[in-house]
Design a protein around this motif. Sequence first.
Motif, mmCIF file in Angstrom:
data_model
loop_
_atom_site.group_PDB
_atom_site.id
_atom_site.type_symbol
_atom_site.label_atom_id
_atom_site.label_comp_id
_atom_site.label_asym_id
_atom_site.label_seq_id
_atom_site.Cartn_x
_atom_site.Cartn_y
_atom_site.Cartn_z
ATOM 1 N N LEU A 179 0.794 -1.236 0.000
ATOM 2 C CA LEU A 179 0.000 0.000 0.000
ATOM 3 C C LEU A 179 0.829 1.290 0.000
ATOM 4 O O LEU A 179 0.542 2.204 -0.784
ATOM 5 C CB LEU A 179 -0.978 -0.007 1.182
ATOM 6 N N PRO A 180 1.864 1.425 0.848
ATOM 7 C CA PRO A 180 2.643 2.672 0.816
ATOM 8 C C PRO A 180 3.289 2.938 -0.539
ATOM 9 O O PRO A 180 3.297 4.080 -1.020
ATOM 10 C CB PRO A 180 3.704 2.448 1.906
ATOM 11 N N ALA A 181 3.814 1.887 -1.171
ATOM 12 C CA ALA A 181 4.452 2.040 -2.481
ATOM 13 C C ALA A 181 3.428 2.419 -3.546
ATOM 14 O O ALA A 181 3.695 3.254 -4.416
ATOM 15 C CB ALA A 181 5.168 0.746 -2.867
ATOM 16 N N LEU A 182 2.248 1.814 -3.494
ATOM 17 C CA LEU A 182 1.202 2.133 -4.470
ATOM 18 C C LEU A 182 0.729 3.574 -4.317
ATOM 19 O O LEU A 182 0.474 4.263 -5.315
ATOM 20 C CB LEU A 182 0.024 1.171 -4.309
ATOM 21 N N ARG A 183 0.596 4.039 -3.085
ATOM 22 C CA ARG A 183 0.176 5.427 -2.860
ATOM 23 C C ARG A 183 1.239 6.400 -3.369
ATOM 24 O O ARG A 183 0.914 7.450 -3.936
ATOM 25 C CB ARG A 183 -0.089 5.645 -1.366
ATOM 26 N N SER A 184 2.507 6.051 -3.168
ATOM 27 C CA SER A 184 3.595 6.882 -3.677
ATOM 28 C C SER A 184 3.579 6.920 -5.202
ATOM 29 O O SER A 184 3.742 7.989 -5.822
ATOM 30 C CB SER A 184 4.938 6.347 -3.173
ATOM 31 N N ASN A 185 3.360 5.756 -5.818
ATOM 32 C CA ASN A 185 3.297 5.690 -7.282
ATOM 33 C C ASN A 185 2.093 6.453 -7.820
ATOM 34 O O ASN A 185 2.165 7.059 -8.895
ATOM 35 C CB ASN A 185 3.238 4.233 -7.736
ATOM 36 N N LEU A 186 0.985 6.417 -7.094
ATOM 37 C CA LEU A 186 -0.199 7.158 -7.511
ATOM 38 C C LEU A 186 0.093 8.661 -7.536
ATOM 39 O O LEU A 186 -0.256 9.357 -8.503
ATOM 40 C CB LEU A 186 -1.367 6.869 -6.565
ATOM 41 N N ASN A 187 0.732 9.151 -6.496
ATOM 42 C CA ASN A 187 1.086 10.580 -6.457
ATOM 43 C C ASN A 187 2.030 10.949 -7.597
ATOM 44 O O ASN A 187 1.887 12.009 -8.223
ATOM 45 C CB ASN A 187 1.732 10.925 -5.111
#
Length: 203
Positions: A179-187
């Motif tokens: 989840l943290p990596a996906l949120r970073s990639n989304l941003n």
Amino acid sequence: MKTTIYLNNTLWFSVVVGCLIMFGFISCNHRYPRPDESFSNIYQAKETTLDHIALENDKEFLVNVAEIDLEEIKLGQLAQHNSQQYEVRVLGKMMEVLHYKSLKNIKAIAKKKSISIPTALSNHAIDTYGKLNKESKSDFDFAFCNIMVLSNKDAIDSLEKVLVESNDLDMIQWANLMLPALRSNLNQAITCKRNAKSSSLRY
């Protein structure tokens, strides 16, 4: 004499009634399960049904995520080759690395559960790749970043659902890791999409 006959009749009547009561009690015990046995059987059947439903849900989720991972790896590689912007190529590399890692973990979880997952691109992924590969150089970056925004949002929603609904520790740990990596990639994808749109307006 009458007293003797009356007593004999009373005695026989008592014996007959007693036999009928005993026969009825034995028949009831034979016909119906004991309450504790019935409850145990119902509980075991319910547990088996719930386990089957949980396994089917896990299978559906793992198959879906594996398809997403395979697609994102391929699209990330395409971005590194076709993009004109450095930040978009970086995003493509990030997507490739993250989803390669995710796919590796998904394979391990699926193997542990004896679940078969896809090893090749789905028809949807092939179609998306083909359309994106045909985009012009000026339109490619925006189209790619837009796809990444949508796919990351879907992936985040799916993993947050796992944290709420799943009881599988392996899947919960994997979701918390991703989840943290996906949120970073989304941003990053949102930023790249905005910059790509501004860049296309200049031409």
